[in-house]
Every structure is written in structure tokens, then in C-alpha cells.
Design a protein around this motif. Structure first.
Motif, mmCIF file in Angstrom:
data_model
loop_
_atom_site.group_PDB
_atom_site.id
_atom_site.type_symbol
_atom_site.label_atom_id
_atom_site.label_comp_id
_atom_site.label_asym_id
_atom_site.label_seq_id
_atom_site.Cartn_x
_atom_site.Cartn_y
_atom_site.Cartn_z
ATOM 1 N N CYS A 118 -34.257 -3.250 -13.512
ATOM 2 C CA CYS A 118 -34.716 -2.175 -14.398
ATOM 3 C C CYS A 118 -35.996 -2.589 -15.109
ATOM 4 O O CYS A 118 -36.096 -3.700 -15.625
ATOM 5 N N CYS A 132 -35.071 -3.095 -21.213
ATOM 6 C CA CYS A 132 -34.927 -4.234 -20.303
ATOM 7 C C CYS A 132 -36.181 -5.101 -20.311
ATOM 8 O O CYS A 132 -36.097 -6.326 -20.239
ATOM 9 N N CYS A 137 -34.938 3.261 -15.475
ATOM 10 C CA CYS A 137 -33.878 2.997 -16.449
ATOM 11 C C CYS A 137 -32.534 3.267 -15.774
ATOM 12 O O CYS A 137 -32.384 4.259 -15.076
ATOM 13 N N PHE A 138 -31.579 2.382 -15.982
ATOM 14 C CA PHE A 138 -30.233 2.598 -15.446
ATOM 15 C C PHE A 138 -29.380 3.424 -16.404
ATOM 16 O O PHE A 138 -28.237 3.742 -16.106
ATOM 17 N N CYS A 184 -29.082 0.880 -21.498
ATOM 18 C CA CYS A 184 -30.071 0.068 -22.225
ATOM 19 C C CYS A 184 -29.442 -0.958 -23.168
ATOM 20 O O CYS A 184 -30.030 -2.015 -23.405
HETATM 21 S S1 FES Z 1 -34.207 0.309 -20.018
HETATM 22 FE FE1 FES Z 1 -32.984 -0.820 -18.626
HETATM 23 S S2 FES Z 1 -31.134 0.272 -18.608
HETATM 24 FE FE2 FES Z 1 -32.410 1.450 -19.868
#
Ligand code: FES
Length: 178
Positions: A86, A91, A134-135, A138
Motif C-alpha cells: 500500500c 502506510c 489504499c487497502f 489504514c
Molecule cells: S493508507 Fe495503507 S491501508 Fe490505507
């Protein structure tokens, strides 16, 4: 003709997938997902998409829009194992850039990702490295998915160990980060 220029999924399989889902909600997405799953290198090749379009009368442009919108669709041959890092803000703040640097020991990986590609596959098709925006997890940053399993609070040591394990034992089917 190179093997990868041929349709990766035979027409009978595509026909069977289409007929099994005809008229159901989310039909196109499910059909595309199953075609990708049926492909040896887990991607949607052009000939399979052409055939899907001709059989369903869904315009090819619409199929491509779907394939490019959803990150789980692949338009290039994938490696046996996938590592998805991510690159979202949370992240990044928690060190995902270092994890990508660790992966840059894979020849050509850094160049591909630095040039704006979101996916890189090693020449031996052992590993595909991808990035996502983004997963949606966060609070668990940094987040990495390995072969579809999401891992939280991933460290550089874990990534290095994983790479070492993969390169030493290329036959291992089940890899885990921890
Ligand atoms: S920024 Fe990595 S999961 Fe949301």
C-alpha cells in the motif's frame, strides 16, 4: 505466435462461464473474474476480452473500463506469487517506501515502479509486485498483501525474509509473511 499472444482461456471455458452467470446481478464483473482465474497467468488477455465482448455484446471499451477500474483485474501476465504494497498516506508515513525499497532487489522492479507502473513481474514469473492506493485498513499501516492475505504492521525484516524464502524455495506453494 508467442504463447502469451494467444487466448489464455479457451472459448468453451469462456462460453461456460458466461452461460453460468447470464442474467445475474454483477454478471460482467463475475464473468471477468472467473475468466482471469481460469487463465494460467491470472490475467485478462486481449483475445479473451475480444471473445467475451463478441459473445455478450458488451462493448470492448466497457470491458476495458471495468478491467482498468478494479485493481484486482490484471492486464499483464502475473507471477506465481503476488506482493501488494500500500502506498497510501498512512502506510507511507509508517514506512511503506522502505518496504518497496526492500523489494527493489528484484531486478527491474525499482525502475518499473519509478516509471509510474503499478505492477512489476520478475522475468521468471515467480513474483509480481504491485502497489495500491489504499487497502482501507489504514489503522494497521503499513499494510501488505501476500498471495491475497492482508498483513498489518509489516516490517522490513519480514519482507526481506519473505524474499529470501521465495528465492530459495521456488516450489513452495504456500507462502506467509508471518
Ligand atoms: S493508507 Fe495503507 S491501508 Fe490505507
Amino acid at each position: 505466435m508467442n504463447a502469451l499472444e494467444e487466448s489464455q482461456v479457451d472459448r468453451t471455458t469462456i462460453d461456460e462461464i458466461i452461460s453460468r452467470h447470464r442474467g445475474k446481478p454483477g454478471e460482467l464483473l463475475t464473468v471477468m473474474e472467473e475468466i482471469q482465474e481460469a487463465s494460467e497467468f491470472k490475467y485478462l488477455d486481449k483475445l479473451s476480452m475480444d471473445y467475451l465482448s463478441s459473445q455478450t455484446k458488451v462493448p470492448l471499451s466497457q470491458i476495458y473500463s471495468v478491467a482498468t477500474f478494479y485493481s484486482f483485474f490484471n492486464l499483464k501476465p502475473q507471477g506465481k506469487h503476488s506482493i501488494i504494497v500500500c502506498r497510501g498516506t498512512a502506510c507511507h508515513t509508517k514506512g511503506s517506501k522502505t518496504l518497496l525499497d526492500d523489494l527493489s532487489v528484484l531486478q527491474g522492479c525499482k525502475e518499473a515502479l519509478d516509471s509510474g507502473e503499478t505492477s512489476f513481474t520478475t522475468e521468471d514469473r515467480l513474483i509480481t509486485v504491485k502497489t495500491v492506493a489504499c487497502f482501507g485498513q489504514c489503522a494497521l499501516a503499513p499494510v501488505v498483501a501476500v498471495d491475497g492475505i492482508i498483513y498489518s504492521n509489516v516490517t522490513s525484516e519480514q519482507i526481506k525474509k519473505l524474499l529470501q524464502h521465495l528465492q530459495e524455495d521456488k516450489k513452495d506453494e504456500n507462502i506467509r509473511l508471518y
